[in-house]
Design a protein around this motif. Sequence first.
Motif, PDB file in Angstrom:
ATOM      1  N   ASP A 178      34.291   1.978  32.462  1.00  7.76           N
ATOM      2  CA  ASP A 178      32.881   1.767  32.346  1.00  7.76           C
ATOM      3  C   ASP A 178      32.753   0.955  31.190  1.00  7.76           C
ATOM      4  O   ASP A 178      33.536   1.352  30.086  1.00  7.76           O
ATOM      5  CB  ASP A 178      32.196   3.143  32.414  1.00  7.76           C
ATOM      6  CG  ASP A 178      32.033   4.065  33.396  1.00  7.76           C
ATOM      7  OD1 ASP A 178      32.641   3.321  34.668  1.00  7.76           O
ATOM      8  OD2 ASP A 178      31.875   5.366  33.641  1.00  7.76           O
ATOM      9  N   LYS A 179      31.838   0.163  31.152  1.00  8.40           N
ATOM     10  CA  LYS A 179      31.380  -0.552  29.808  1.00  8.40           C
ATOM     11  C   LYS A 179      30.763   0.413  28.863  1.00  8.40           C
ATOM     12  O   LYS A 179      30.847   0.314  27.437  1.00  8.40           O
ATOM     13  CB  LYS A 179      30.707  -1.331  30.313  1.00  8.40           C
ATOM     14  CG  LYS A 179      31.149  -2.583  30.927  1.00  8.40           C
ATOM     15  CD  LYS A 179      30.556  -3.803  31.016  1.00  8.40           C
ATOM     16  CE  LYS A 179      31.027  -5.079  32.139  1.00  8.40           C
ATOM     17  NZ  LYS A 179      30.201  -6.334  32.075  1.00  8.40           N
ATOM     18  N   TYR A 180      29.849   1.428  29.163  1.00  2.00           N
ATOM     19  CA  TYR A 180      28.954   2.398  28.376  1.00  2.00           C
ATOM     20  C   TYR A 180      29.264   3.595  28.613  1.00  2.00           C
ATOM     21  O   TYR A 180      29.572   4.063  29.806  1.00  2.00           O
ATOM     22  CB  TYR A 180      27.438   2.021  28.561  1.00  2.00           C
ATOM     23  CG  TYR A 180      27.411   0.362  28.278  1.00  2.00           C
ATOM     24  CD1 TYR A 180      27.003  -0.071  26.771  1.00  2.00           C
ATOM     25  CD2 TYR A 180      27.156  -0.418  29.308  1.00  2.00           C
ATOM     26  CE1 TYR A 180      26.928  -1.365  26.714  1.00  2.00           C
ATOM     27  CE2 TYR A 180      26.999  -2.086  28.983  1.00  2.00           C
ATOM     28  CZ  TYR A 180      26.764  -2.370  27.534  1.00  2.00           C
ATOM     29  OH  TYR A 180      26.561  -3.470  27.350  1.00  2.00           O
ATOM     30  N   THR A 181      28.935   4.498  27.787  1.00  2.00           N
ATOM     31  CA  THR A 181      28.680   5.863  27.840  1.00  2.00           C
ATOM     32  C   THR A 181      27.642   6.462  27.157  1.00  2.00           C
ATOM     33  O   THR A 181      27.137   5.720  26.712  1.00  2.00           O
ATOM     34  CB  THR A 181      30.247   6.652  27.661  1.00  2.00           C
ATOM     35  OG1 THR A 181      30.211   8.058  27.869  1.00  2.00           O
ATOM     36  CG2 THR A 181      30.694   6.553  26.093  1.00  2.00           C
ATOM     37  N   GLY A 182      27.827   7.791  26.800  1.00  2.00           N
ATOM     38  CA  GLY A 182      26.775   8.456  25.856  1.00  2.00           C
ATOM     39  C   GLY A 182      26.965   9.844  25.854  1.00  2.00           C
ATOM     40  O   GLY A 182      27.906  10.518  26.357  1.00  2.00           O
ATOM     41  N   VAL A 183      25.735  10.614  25.202  1.00  2.00           N
ATOM     42  CA  VAL A 183      25.941  12.134  25.115  1.00  2.00           C
ATOM     43  C   VAL A 183      24.679  12.440  25.550  1.00  2.00           C
ATOM     44  O   VAL A 183      23.735  12.042  25.138  1.00  2.00           O
ATOM     45  CB  VAL A 183      26.457  12.494  23.585  1.00  2.00           C
ATOM     46  CG1 VAL A 183      26.199  13.872  23.566  1.00  2.00           C
ATOM     47  CG2 VAL A 183      27.790  11.916  23.242  1.00  2.00           C
ATOM     48  N   THR A 184      24.484  13.682  26.024  1.00  5.36           N
ATOM     49  CA  THR A 184      23.365  14.371  26.732  1.00  5.36           C
ATOM     50  C   THR A 184      23.283  15.846  26.076  1.00  5.36           C
ATOM     51  O   THR A 184      24.241  16.431  25.939  1.00  5.36           O
ATOM     52  CB  THR A 184      23.242  14.375  28.309  1.00  5.36           C
ATOM     53  OG1 THR A 184      23.311  13.017  28.681  1.00  5.36           O
ATOM     54  CG2 THR A 184      22.009  15.091  28.670  1.00  5.36           C
ATOM     55  N   ILE A 185      22.009  16.107  25.525  1.00  2.44           N
ATOM     56  CA  ILE A 185      21.933  17.402  25.285  1.00  2.44           C
ATOM     57  C   ILE A 185      20.923  18.064  26.395  1.00  2.44           C
ATOM     58  O   ILE A 185      19.784  17.544  26.456  1.00  2.44           O
ATOM     59  CB  ILE A 185      21.099  17.839  23.902  1.00  2.44           C
ATOM     60  CG1 ILE A 185      22.231  17.203  22.653  1.00  2.44           C
ATOM     61  CG2 ILE A 185      20.681  19.107  23.677  1.00  2.44           C
ATOM     62  CD1 ILE A 185      22.062  17.633  21.620  1.00  2.44           C
TER      63      ILE A 185
END
Length: 389
Positions: free
Chosen positions: A160-167
């Motif tokens: 994947d090119k992008y990721t992130g974090v979720t609350i």
Amino acid sequence: MNVSRIFIRKYSLLPNLKPLNILFFGSDTFSVQSFEALQKLRTTAIPGTNLPYVDRIQIVTKPGKWCGRDKSTFKETAIAIASKKVPNVPLIECDNMKDLMGLTDVVTKNNINTLIAVSYGKLIPDQLIKTVPYCMNVHPSLLPRYKGASPIQYSLLNKDKYTGVTIQSLHPTKFDCGEVISQTELLSIVQLLELPSSKNRNMELPLNTSKLTDQLGIKGGEMLQNVITNGLYLAGMHNNPVKPGIKPSFAPRISNEMKRIIWATEDAKTILNKKDVLGPVYTYINCRPVTKKKQRGSANSTQEFTKRIIIHDFSVIDNTNNTISDHLKPGSFKYSTEMGKLLIKAYGPTLLAVDTLQFEGFAKETAEMFINRLHKRGGSTDIEKANFV
């Protein structure tokens, strides 16, 4: 102009925040980053008051285990080790649902008003969630993408090119199905992997998994601070809906079978990426024992058997010079005395240049030692025609 009035008006738009008494569920270094972020809020006052954003924290984690040969090493979770370095942070060990249900008494006796789970690995029971007004989970993906235990590994394996974090809030019956409270923007994985490591980085993890876990842990801790200081965990305050275009998917627990090399479809770069995400990869070799005089009633002494080969350290090189004939199938190999490496043909025009590997039942060794001992271990295997399967 009255300065104190300006100060009060500036913060009057914020919700009526009260100190949080937190029961924090964690295990690994990713959860340590969030714990340390919460610790900083214990000494940060809510604007217009002398009360901290976070009053108390109690840690809940899995019990330590005896590991290694002869169970000689006791290994605690990373969050347990981190908590013992901080005064006045009680540690509670929970190993099953009965233990978790017993925490309702802890909540009542200690006026706990918030549950926060970060990489805990167990579902927090509904009965416990209902005892507090606030509950949160920090998850290292942009939900609903990569629900499950291994979002970091799947984002790397899928390139994947992008990721992130979720609350998100805690769902009472399912993992990663709570209401999204906040999400980071799209984060470039390439850029995250290039950032300097923190002191919490787990060097025991595979290279890229270690790096990305560390960086997303930092982002998760920063976002948790933002959610708490801006009251985004309160009802009606969630300010960051799910990113458009993010499709639901799952990231189940990594299995050992995923580390196996599929020679027919995986090129050398894919295999190297797999090693950097999951750790040493493996393959098999077919062996045939040296023929012995058959005894009456014995099994056929020339029957083939399979042995596992773990490939530890290797690099990728081109096969443009036809170092290994293109006519040979992937998995074919030969030893290069000039390079001191075992060259293995992968799918496409690339080779694995192996430095160290391990024959099943034996210690890790150099490529030269492996090839010199292969005939003895593999019996009558024709090394010139042998290949990994």
